[in-house]
Design a protein around this motif. Structure first.
Motif, PDB file in Angstrom:
ATOM      1  N   MET A   1       0.997  -1.099  -0.132  1.00 52.69           N
ATOM      2  CA  MET A   1       0.072  -0.159  -0.107  1.00 52.69           C
ATOM      3  C   MET A   1       0.745   1.276  -0.051  1.00 52.69           C
ATOM      4  SD  MET A   1      -2.962   1.427   2.637  1.00 52.69           S
ATOM      5  CE  MET A   1      -2.495   0.178   3.669  1.00 52.69           C
ATOM      6  N   GLY A   2       2.007   1.310   0.838  1.00 58.97           N
ATOM      7  CA  GLY A   2       2.725   2.487   0.861  1.00 58.97           C
ATOM      8  C   GLY A   2       3.639   2.939  -0.482  1.00 58.97           C
ATOM      9  N   HIS A   3       4.081   1.441  -0.908  1.00 56.03           N
ATOM     10  CA  HIS A   3       4.727   1.702  -2.211  1.00 56.03           C
ATOM     11  C   HIS A   3       3.912   2.257  -3.386  1.00 56.03           C
ATOM     12  CE1 HIS A   3       7.503  -1.111  -0.584  1.00 56.03           C
ATOM     13  NE2 HIS A   3       8.366  -0.734  -1.489  1.00 56.03           N
ATOM     14  N   GLU A   4       2.738   2.127  -3.300  1.00 55.89           N
ATOM     15  CA  GLU A   4       1.851   2.367  -4.361  1.00 55.89           C
ATOM     16  C   GLU A   4       1.354   3.840  -4.290  1.00 55.89           C
ATOM     17  OE1 GLU A   4      -2.148   3.258  -6.200  1.00 55.89           O
ATOM     18  OE2 GLU A   4      -1.956   2.845  -4.065  1.00 55.89           O
ATOM     19  N   VAL A   5       0.964   4.403  -3.237  1.00 54.17           N
ATOM     20  CA  VAL A   5       0.802   5.748  -3.141  1.00 54.17           C
ATOM     21  C   VAL A   5       1.813   6.868  -3.299  1.00 54.17           C
ATOM     22  CG1 VAL A   5       0.761   6.151  -0.548  1.00 54.17           C
ATOM     23  CG2 VAL A   5      -0.793   7.414  -1.894  1.00 54.17           C
ATOM     24  N   ILE A   6       3.161   6.193  -2.771  1.00 54.94           N
ATOM     25  CA  ILE A   6       3.983   7.076  -2.916  1.00 54.94           C
ATOM     26  C   ILE A   6       4.478   7.171  -4.597  1.00 54.94           C
ATOM     27  CG2 ILE A   6       6.594   7.138  -2.538  1.00 54.94           C
ATOM     28  CD1 ILE A   6       6.090   6.256   0.275  1.00 54.94           C
ATOM     29  N   GLY A   7       4.283   5.976  -5.153  1.00 53.41           N
ATOM     30  CA  GLY A   7       4.695   5.779  -6.528  1.00 53.41           C
ATOM     31  C   GLY A   7       3.693   6.600  -7.328  1.00 53.41           C
ATOM     32  N   ARG A   8       2.476   6.737  -6.866  1.00 54.15           N
ATOM     33  CA  ARG A   8       1.504   7.516  -7.685  1.00 54.15           C
ATOM     34  C   ARG A   8       1.817   9.063  -7.523  1.00 54.15           C
ATOM     35  NH1 ARG A   8      -3.583   7.809  -6.155  1.00 54.15           N
ATOM     36  NH2 ARG A   8      -3.289   6.627  -4.290  1.00 54.15           N
ATOM     37  N   TYR A   9       2.215   9.527  -6.401  1.00 56.25           N
ATOM     38  CA  TYR A   9       2.606  10.672  -5.862  1.00 56.25           C
ATOM     39  C   TYR A   9       3.787  11.373  -7.010  1.00 56.25           C
ATOM     40  CZ  TYR A   9       4.340  14.381  -2.983  1.00 56.25           C
ATOM     41  OH  TYR A   9       4.979  15.527  -2.413  1.00 56.25           O
ATOM     42  N   TYR A  10       4.859  10.372  -7.021  1.00 52.89           N
ATOM     43  CA  TYR A  10       5.917  11.058  -7.719  1.00 52.89           C
ATOM     44  C   TYR A  10       5.695  10.645  -9.559  1.00 52.89           C
ATOM     45  CZ  TYR A  10       8.781  11.770  -3.565  1.00 52.89           C
ATOM     46  OH  TYR A  10       9.318  12.495  -2.670  1.00 52.89           O
ATOM     47  N   ALA A  11       4.749   9.727  -9.654  1.00 50.03           N
ATOM     48  CA  ALA A  11       4.542   9.769 -11.285  1.00 50.03           C
ATOM     49  C   ALA A  11       3.690  11.134 -11.542  1.00 50.03           C
ATOM     50  CB  ALA A  11       3.715   8.572 -11.346  1.00 50.03           C
ATOM     51  N   ALA A  12       2.586  11.564 -10.734  1.00 48.95           N
ATOM     52  CA  ALA A  12       1.960  12.851 -10.777  1.00 48.95           C
ATOM     53  C   ALA A  12       2.921  14.033 -10.843  1.00 48.95           C
ATOM     54  CB  ALA A  12       0.821  12.992  -9.855  1.00 48.95           C
TER      55      ALA A  12
ATOM     56  N   PHE B   1      10.718   2.942  -0.359  1.00 45.85           N
ATOM     57  CA  PHE B   1      10.791   1.982   0.545  1.00 45.85           C
ATOM     58  C   PHE B   1       9.412   2.092   1.474  1.00 45.85           C
ATOM     59  CE2 PHE B   1      14.892   3.729  -0.147  1.00 45.85           C
ATOM     60  CZ  PHE B   1      15.831   2.406  -0.281  1.00 45.85           C
ATOM     61  N   ALA B   2       8.772   0.867   1.942  1.00 48.14           N
ATOM     62  CA  ALA B   2       7.599   1.523   2.778  1.00 48.14           C
ATOM     63  C   ALA B   2       7.565   0.207   3.743  1.00 48.14           C
ATOM     64  CB  ALA B   2       6.279   1.159   2.025  1.00 48.14           C
ATOM     65  N   ASN B   3       7.122   0.194   5.025  1.00 49.09           N
ATOM     66  CA  ASN B   3       6.896  -0.545   6.111  1.00 49.09           C
ATOM     67  C   ASN B   3       6.110  -1.401   5.698  1.00 49.09           C
ATOM     68  OD1 ASN B   3       5.067   1.108   6.892  1.00 49.09           O
ATOM     69  ND2 ASN B   3       5.458   1.165   9.047  1.00 49.09           N
ATOM     70  N   ASP B   4       5.984  -2.769   6.353  1.00 47.36           N
ATOM     71  CA  ASP B   4       4.920  -3.498   6.115  1.00 47.36           C
ATOM     72  C   ASP B   4       3.387  -3.343   6.345  1.00 47.36           C
ATOM     73  OD1 ASP B   4       6.691  -5.446   5.059  1.00 47.36           O
ATOM     74  OD2 ASP B   4       6.961  -6.408   6.881  1.00 47.36           O
ATOM     75  N   GLU B   5       3.513  -2.287   7.292  1.00 47.87           N
ATOM     76  CA  GLU B   5       1.986  -1.969   7.860  1.00 47.87           C
ATOM     77  C   GLU B   5       1.525  -0.705   7.015  1.00 47.87           C
ATOM     78  OE1 GLU B   5       4.632  -3.513  11.000  1.00 47.87           O
ATOM     79  OE2 GLU B   5       4.908  -1.747   9.834  1.00 47.87           O
ATOM     80  N   GLY B   6       2.273  -0.201   6.146  1.00 54.23           N
ATOM     81  CA  GLY B   6       1.640   0.835   5.214  1.00 54.23           C
ATOM     82  C   GLY B   6       1.681   2.273   5.881  1.00 54.23           C
ATOM     83  N   THR B   7       2.306   2.536   6.992  1.00 54.30           N
ATOM     84  CA  THR B   7       2.237   3.634   7.647  1.00 54.30           C
ATOM     85  C   THR B   7       3.422   4.596   7.362  1.00 54.30           C
ATOM     86  OG1 THR B   7       3.308   2.830   9.871  1.00 54.30           O
ATOM     87  CG2 THR B   7       0.744   2.654   9.517  1.00 54.30           C
TER      88      THR B   7
END
Length: 132
Positions: A1-12, A66-72
């Motif tokens: 989950m964390g990887h995905e939102v950070i990836g979308r943020y930087y793609a934008a 990088f992201a922790n397993d909890e997505g926080t």
């Protein structure tokens, strides 16, 4: 989950899509820039994005997320390839100078969105590059 939102943020970011970046952050986003005041809330973050789009053209390359397993919590390391378009108050005069600057960011994540972003880079290195 964390990887995905950070990836979308930087793609934008790379697409110059401020609305896409805003979709990735919480309403109460805490934006901590390398130099300057902490910005609180989506409105202040939007103002920053608008200002950056006028003064700078940047592309982030060599992205590692990088992201922790909890997505926080998350982090990203990248290299900024930029062009200084319009003078930013208190900084050297803009004349279309190009720069390459290693940087990184740290994130707090909540409910699949970015609740805090803290960005780090070497301002002295950037000033040296645009003043050369």
């Amino acid at each position: 989950m964390g990887h995905e939102v950070i990836g979308r943020y930087y793609a934008a970011f790379n697409a110059g899509d401020a609305a896409g970046m805003l979709d990735c952050v919480t309403d109460d986003i805490e934006h901590r820039v390398n130099e300057g005041e902490i910005r609180h809330g989506k409105e202040k973050f939007a103002e920053f994005c608008s200002h950056m789009g006028v003064s700078y053209r940047e592309e982030l390359r060599d992205m590692v997320i990088f992201a922790n397993d909890e997505g926080t919590r998350g982090a990203a390391e990248f290299v900024v390839h930029g062009e200084y378009l319009q003078t930013d108050p208190g900084l050297p005069e803009a004349k279309g100078q190009r720069y390459v600057l290693p940087a990184g960011a740290f994130f707090d994540l909540r409910d699949g969105r970015i609740a805090r972003v803290t960005t780090f880079y070497n301002l002295n290195d950037w000033v040296r590059q645009v003043s050369a």
